[in-house]
Design a protein around this motif. Sequence first.
Motif, mmCIF file in Angstrom:
data_model
loop_
_atom_site.group_PDB
_atom_site.id
_atom_site.type_symbol
_atom_site.label_atom_id
_atom_site.label_comp_id
_atom_site.label_asym_id
_atom_site.label_seq_id
_atom_site.Cartn_x
_atom_site.Cartn_y
_atom_site.Cartn_z
ATOM 1 N N LEU A 298 21.745 65.168 14.458
ATOM 2 C CA LEU A 298 22.945 64.971 13.658
ATOM 3 C C LEU A 298 22.586 65.189 12.195
ATOM 4 O O LEU A 298 21.456 65.476 11.847
ATOM 5 N N SER A 299 23.552 65.021 11.339
ATOM 6 C CA SER A 299 23.328 65.033 9.903
ATOM 7 C C SER A 299 24.189 63.946 9.293
ATOM 8 O O SER A 299 25.189 63.517 9.882
ATOM 9 N N ARG A 300 23.790 63.479 8.109
ATOM 10 C CA ARG A 300 24.595 62.466 7.441
ATOM 11 C C ARG A 300 25.995 63.004 7.156
ATOM 12 O O ARG A 300 26.982 62.287 7.317
ATOM 13 N N GLU A 301 26.100 64.265 6.748
ATOM 14 C CA GLU A 301 27.400 64.850 6.450
ATOM 15 C C GLU A 301 28.305 64.837 7.675
ATOM 16 O O GLU A 301 29.496 64.518 7.573
ATOM 17 N N GLN A 302 27.757 65.174 8.827
ATOM 18 C CA GLN A 302 28.534 65.177 10.058
ATOM 19 C C GLN A 302 28.992 63.775 10.414
ATOM 20 O O GLN A 302 30.143 63.564 10.827
ATOM 21 N N ILE A 303 28.109 62.800 10.242
ATOM 22 C CA ILE A 303 28.448 61.412 10.565
ATOM 23 C C ILE A 303 29.548 60.897 9.644
ATOM 24 O O ILE A 303 30.528 60.280 10.095
ATOM 25 N N VAL A 304 29.414 61.144 8.346
ATOM 26 C CA VAL A 304 30.407 60.660 7.389
ATOM 27 C C VAL A 304 31.750 61.351 7.607
ATOM 28 O O VAL A 304 32.806 60.717 7.555
ATOM 29 N N ARG A 305 31.719 62.642 7.875
ATOM 30 C CA ARG A 305 32.959 63.380 8.120
ATOM 31 C C ARG A 305 33.685 62.839 9.349
ATOM 32 O O ARG A 305 34.913 62.648 9.335
ATOM 33 N N THR A 306 32.952 62.548 10.400
ATOM 34 C CA THR A 306 33.553 62.010 11.612
ATOM 35 C C THR A 306 34.060 60.592 11.382
ATOM 36 O O THR A 306 35.124 60.211 11.887
ATOM 37 N N ALA A 307 33.310 59.805 10.623
ATOM 38 C CA ALA A 307 33.749 58.445 10.309
ATOM 39 C C ALA A 307 35.048 58.458 9.514
ATOM 40 O O ALA A 307 35.959 57.649 9.764
ATOM 41 N N ARG A 308 35.168 59.367 8.564
ATOM 42 C CA ARG A 308 36.397 59.467 7.773
ATOM 43 C C ARG A 308 37.585 59.822 8.658
ATOM 44 O O ARG A 308 38.680 59.283 8.496
ATOM 45 N N LYS A 309 37.384 60.725 9.597
ATOM 46 C CA LYS A 309 38.469 61.095 10.499
ATOM 47 C C LYS A 309 38.888 59.902 11.345
ATOM 48 O O LYS A 309 40.091 59.655 11.552
ATOM 49 N N LEU A 310 37.919 59.137 11.812
ATOM 50 C CA LEU A 310 38.223 57.947 12.597
ATOM 51 C C LEU A 310 38.940 56.902 11.754
ATOM 52 O O LEU A 310 39.884 56.250 12.216
ATOM 53 N N LEU A 311 38.520 56.742 10.504
ATOM 54 C CA LEU A 311 39.188 55.810 9.597
ATOM 55 C C LEU A 311 40.624 56.242 9.327
ATOM 56 O O LEU A 311 41.531 55.407 9.269
ATOM 57 N N ASP A 312 40.847 57.533 9.143
ATOM 58 C CA ASP A 312 42.202 58.036 8.918
ATOM 59 C C ASP A 312 43.096 57.763 10.114
ATOM 60 O O ASP A 312 44.288 57.472 9.967
ATOM 61 N N GLU A 313 42.539 57.874 11.305
ATOM 62 C CA GLU A 313 43.329 57.708 12.524
ATOM 63 C C GLU A 313 43.546 56.245 12.891
ATOM 64 O O GLU A 313 44.633 55.870 13.335
ATOM 65 N N GLU A 314 42.514 55.412 12.697
ATOM 66 C CA GLU A 314 42.549 54.056 13.221
ATOM 67 C C GLU A 314 42.458 52.959 12.160
ATOM 68 O O GLU A 314 42.648 51.785 12.467
ATOM 69 N N GLY A 315 42.124 53.302 10.914
ATOM 70 C CA GLY A 315 41.970 52.287 9.880
ATOM 71 C C GLY A 315 40.621 51.614 9.939
ATOM 72 O O GLY A 315 39.778 51.911 10.802
ATOM 73 N N LEU A 316 40.412 50.663 9.029
ATOM 74 C CA LEU A 316 39.110 49.989 8.948
ATOM 75 C C LEU A 316 38.774 49.243 10.229
ATOM 76 O O LEU A 316 37.615 49.201 10.649
ATOM 77 N N GLU A 317 39.786 48.634 10.852
ATOM 78 C CA GLU A 317 39.513 47.859 12.065
ATOM 79 C C GLU A 317 39.105 48.748 13.228
ATOM 80 O O GLU A 317 38.489 48.280 14.185
ATOM 81 N N GLY A 318 39.465 50.016 13.159
ATOM 82 C CA GLY A 318 39.164 50.911 14.270
ATOM 83 C C GLY A 318 37.794 51.560 14.200
ATOM 84 O O GLY A 318 37.397 52.264 15.131
ATOM 85 N N LEU A 319 37.088 51.330 13.098
ATOM 86 C CA LEU A 319 35.759 51.939 12.956
ATOM 87 C C LEU A 319 34.669 50.963 13.387
ATOM 88 O O LEU A 319 34.598 49.837 12.901
ATOM 89 N N SER A 320 33.840 51.394 14.284
ATOM 90 C CA SER A 320 32.633 50.657 14.658
ATOM 91 C C SER A 320 31.549 51.687 14.920
ATOM 92 O O SER A 320 31.826 52.863 15.185
ATOM 93 N N MET A 321 30.322 51.256 14.819
ATOM 94 C CA MET A 321 29.217 52.167 15.052
ATOM 95 C C MET A 321 29.234 52.679 16.498
ATOM 96 O O MET A 321 28.891 53.827 16.767
ATOM 97 N N ARG A 322 29.663 51.826 17.411
ATOM 98 C CA ARG A 322 29.727 52.243 18.818
ATOM 99 C C ARG A 322 30.786 53.335 19.013
ATOM 100 O O ARG A 322 30.531 54.353 19.673
#
Length: 243
Positions: free
Chosen positions: A26-50
Amino acid sequence: MPEQERNVPVAWSRRFRGGRPEQPVLSREQIVRTARKLLDEEGLEGLSMRRLGARLESGATSVYWYVANKEELLDLAMDEALAEVAIPEPTGDWRADLRALLGGLRAMMSAHPWTTRLYHSRPLFGQHALRYAEAQLCLLRSAGFAGDELDGAFNMVVDYVRGSVDAAGPQRSRPHSRSGRVSDRMTLEASLQDAANPYPALRGYREHIRCHDRECLLQQRFDFGLRVLLDGLSARLRDGATA
């Protein structure tokens, strides 16, 4: 210098070693980009490392190889979101330049509503956060603000932007719930109009705002409030309050 002795948080000084052979690379950029997409879709409560690991098809263990914890990931995601805010070229008109800068901040926060809860909730050390803060401070200093007045103006205008985005509510509905939310809003509006009928001033106000497109109305409210806010700041400068 050991990481624990650095003045800058680890999120901004970590040296990434790359993926281990037995794990997907992986790369940090890929991880952050995916996390942002998840945050946009689900909000802060929807983000977990799992959940992030599942979205990356690599598992949470792989994510931890690049990012220490959820807090560090949020810091990185917040800074990447702030990269979307354009810094206008100074024109010499601090009010116009500040309106442009804050308009960009509002657009970013409207696109990523989770950022309103993170901004000012923890120190932001990323290059994009520092770049934005520097631009806003320079505009206020050029207007004549200093000391406590600068601190007050700096925080007040950002709090106004955050509050306007929060008050507007979600700017985008998830695909599976869009029709239901529109229907609920129309039902609520009709109920409010009926409830306002015995109150002439409130009834007239409700009839007026019903004639406006929602996005246009929100933009008008933001522009009006910002003009009033800047009028107040300008008045303090004229009155010598920053001296």
